[in-house]
Design an enzyme around this catalytic site. Structure first.
Site, PDB file in Angstrom:
ATOM      1  N   LYS A 129     110.917  14.326  70.562  1.00 36.36           N
ATOM      2  CA  LYS A 129     111.915  13.819  69.617  1.00 36.36           C
ATOM      3  C   LYS A 129     111.505  12.445  69.072  1.00 36.36           C
ATOM      4  CE  LYS A 129     116.268  12.736  68.157  1.00 36.36           C
ATOM      5  NZ  LYS A 129     116.438  11.364  68.463  1.00 36.36           N
ATOM      6  N   ASP A 130     110.898  11.624  69.972  1.00 33.94           N
ATOM      7  CA  ASP A 130     110.414  10.307  69.565  1.00 33.94           C
ATOM      8  C   ASP A 130     108.883  10.385  69.455  1.00 33.94           C
ATOM      9  OD1 ASP A 130     112.944   8.451  69.805  1.00 33.94           O
ATOM     10  OD2 ASP A 130     112.982   9.804  71.516  1.00 33.94           O
ATOM     11  N   SER A 151     120.798  13.659  70.678  1.00 37.05           N
ATOM     12  CA  SER A 151     120.511  12.232  70.708  1.00 37.05           C
ATOM     13  C   SER A 151     121.749  11.502  71.227  1.00 37.05           C
ATOM     14  CB  SER A 151     120.211  11.747  69.286  1.00 37.05           C
ATOM     15  OG  SER A 151     120.310  10.347  69.206  1.00 37.05           O
ATOM     16  N   ARG A 206     122.814   8.825  70.185  1.00 35.35           N
ATOM     17  CA  ARG A 206     123.534   8.278  69.018  1.00 35.35           C
ATOM     18  C   ARG A 206     124.460   9.317  68.373  1.00 35.35           C
ATOM     19  NH1 ARG A 206     118.661   5.361  68.749  1.00 35.35           N
ATOM     20  NH2 ARG A 206     118.962   3.100  68.623  1.00 35.35           N
ATOM     21  N   GLY A 241     109.892  12.572  75.440  1.00 33.05           N
ATOM     22  CA  GLY A 241     110.372  13.610  74.528  1.00 33.05           C
ATOM     23  C   GLY A 241     109.663  13.550  73.182  1.00 33.05           C
ATOM     24  N   HIS A 289     117.660  14.841  77.751  1.00 37.31           N
ATOM     25  CA  HIS A 289     117.200  14.034  78.883  1.00 37.31           C
ATOM     26  C   HIS A 289     117.034  14.922  80.123  1.00 37.31           C
ATOM     27  CE1 HIS A 289     119.463  10.749  76.598  1.00 37.31           C
ATOM     28  NE2 HIS A 289     118.255  10.254  76.687  1.00 37.31           N
TER      29      HIS A 289
HETATM   30  P1  AMP Z   1     116.372   7.597  75.085  1.00 34.93           P
HETATM   31  O1  AMP Z   1     117.411   7.543  76.137  1.00 34.93           O
HETATM   32  O2  AMP Z   1     116.885   7.979  73.738  1.00 34.93           O
HETATM   33  O3  AMP Z   1     115.492   6.374  75.075  1.00 34.93           O
HETATM   34  O4  AMP Z   1     115.414   8.811  75.468  1.00 34.93           O
HETATM   35  C1  AMP Z   1     114.805   8.894  76.737  1.00 34.93           C
HETATM   36  C2  AMP Z   1     113.778  10.003  76.686  1.00 34.93           C
HETATM   37  O5  AMP Z   1     114.416  11.237  76.365  1.00 34.93           O
HETATM   38  C3  AMP Z   1     112.690   9.771  75.610  1.00 34.93           C
HETATM   39  O6  AMP Z   1     111.431  10.165  76.120  1.00 34.93           O
HETATM   40  C4  AMP Z   1     113.161  10.666  74.497  1.00 34.93           C
HETATM   41  O7  AMP Z   1     112.122  11.090  73.632  1.00 34.93           O
HETATM   42  C5  AMP Z   1     113.749  11.840  75.268  1.00 34.93           C
HETATM   43  N1  AMP Z   1     114.696  12.586  74.421  1.00 34.93           N
HETATM   44  C6  AMP Z   1     115.659  12.065  73.639  1.00 34.93           C
HETATM   45  N2  AMP Z   1     116.288  13.053  72.957  1.00 34.93           N
HETATM   46  C7  AMP Z   1     115.687  14.214  73.322  1.00 34.93           C
HETATM   47  C8  AMP Z   1     115.878  15.586  72.951  1.00 34.93           C
HETATM   48  N3  AMP Z   1     116.789  15.959  72.077  1.00 34.93           N
HETATM   49  N4  AMP Z   1     115.075  16.520  73.527  1.00 34.93           N
HETATM   50  C9  AMP Z   1     114.127  16.148  74.435  1.00 34.93           C
HETATM   51  N5  AMP Z   1     113.892  14.870  74.818  1.00 34.93           N
HETATM   52  C10 AMP Z   1     114.664  13.915  74.261  1.00 34.93           C
END
Ligand code: AMP
Length: 281
Positions: free
Chosen positions: A151-152, A187, A189, A149, A37
């Site tokens: 990642k998704d 992540s 999670r 990211g 993040h």
């Molecule tokens: P989330 O909180 O999981 O919904 O993720 C918020 C943002 O952070 C999304 O755009 C994700 O793709 C990005 N993100 C999550 N994990 C990673 C990672 N390991 N590297 C880079 N960006 C990430």
């Protein structure tokens, strides 16, 4: 760092004369922040004048209520991390503001093919929920650049489609996946994994890398896929999918041709924790 909970306050704050002609970067998150993040935040800080992060665990994107209940929440720590990394504005909305009208839940986004495969297939309704919240957040923040990211990977494509469908005036910047030294994609999670599971979880990235190293025009992808799914299942994973897709449209393919751009994507459960990852080929 300014912390705001109401859309009207955020709107007022960003519309001050001080921010006139400023480029606004936006990093939406569900909290339980990690270096991945923060890398989005840093990129936004480098590319824009004002960076807004949001933390909101969006209930409509959880097809599994247990996953929603167990989603990690570490707000105090998140605030400290954002502050330490120079975030300008943290938006912390509540559900009654994000979903003021129950009719909003009947909205449908025409995502077509994108919603029928991979995450769309295994998490019915997930991307509709993602679109609901991202549309609302984009209307509220009105950023110039949205940072997402890789990642998704599929989510990035869905959000680009949403922006196209709704003709929203925002640019999308996709940032690389940050990994632990072990290769495990960072992540939120992961905080639910114990030490042994964390070690096991590195096998997801290893499987992706092994396929990337062994794939060639003369190898059928499905034979490599079978080897890795069997290996992962023997180690205790339940694999939802391990697929090769064309990078530009996510069309799933069985054969690799040099010269084309692909993405290799995986989703698997370790116990009740679902992990996803992908690499570009
Ligand atoms: P989330 O909180 O999981 O919904 O993720 C918020 C943002 O952070 C999304 O755009 C994700 O793709 C990005 N993100 C999550 N994990 C990673 C990672 N390991 N590297 C880079 N960006 C990430």
């Amino acid at each position: 760092m300014k912390i705001l909970k109401h859309s009207s306050d955020l709107h007022k704050y960003l519309n001050q004369p001080l921010f006139k002609n400023c480029k606004i970067g936006f990093v939406p998150t569900m909290g339980a922040l990690h270096q991945g993040h923060l890398s989005l935040l840093n990129t936004s800080k480098n590319q824009t004048d004002v960076t807004v992060c949001s933390i909101y665990v969006n209930p409509t994107q959880f097809n599994n209520p247990k996953d929603f209940e167990k989603y990690p929440i570490t707000l105090e720590q998140d605030i400290l991390m954002l502050e330490a990394h120079g975030c300008d504005v943290l938006f912390l909305p509540e559900t009654n503001e994000m979903y003021p009208n129950p009719d909003a839940l009947n909205k449908h986004f025409e995502l077509g093919y994108l919603e029928t495969i991979l995450e769309g297939k295994f998490r019915p309704g997930h991307f509709q929920g993602v679109c609901m919240i991202v549309e609302t957040l984009l209307e509220t923040v009105q950023p110039d650049i949205l940072f997402l990211g890789q990642k998704d990977f599929q989510q990035c494509m869905v959000i680009k489609k949403l922006i196209e469908l709704k003709k929203l005036p925002v640019e999308v910047m996709i940032c690389p996946t940050l990994r632990e030294a072990s290769g495990l994609a960072m992540s939120s999670r992961n905080t639910r994994l114990n030490e042994e599971e964390k070690k096991l979880a590195t096998q997801l990235f290893q499987s992706l890398r092994w396929i990337k190293e062994n794939i060639s025009t003369s190898t059928n992808f499905t034979s490599l896929q079978k080897v890795q799914i069997e290996k992962l299942e023997q180690s205790g994973f339940k694999v939802d999918y391990l697929e090769l897709a064309l990078r530009n449209n996510l069309e799933l393919v069985d054969n690799y041709h040099s010269g084309k751009k692909y993405v290799l994507l995986i989703a698997a459960y370790l116990g009740d924790i679902r992990l996803i990852d992908n690499i570009l080929i």
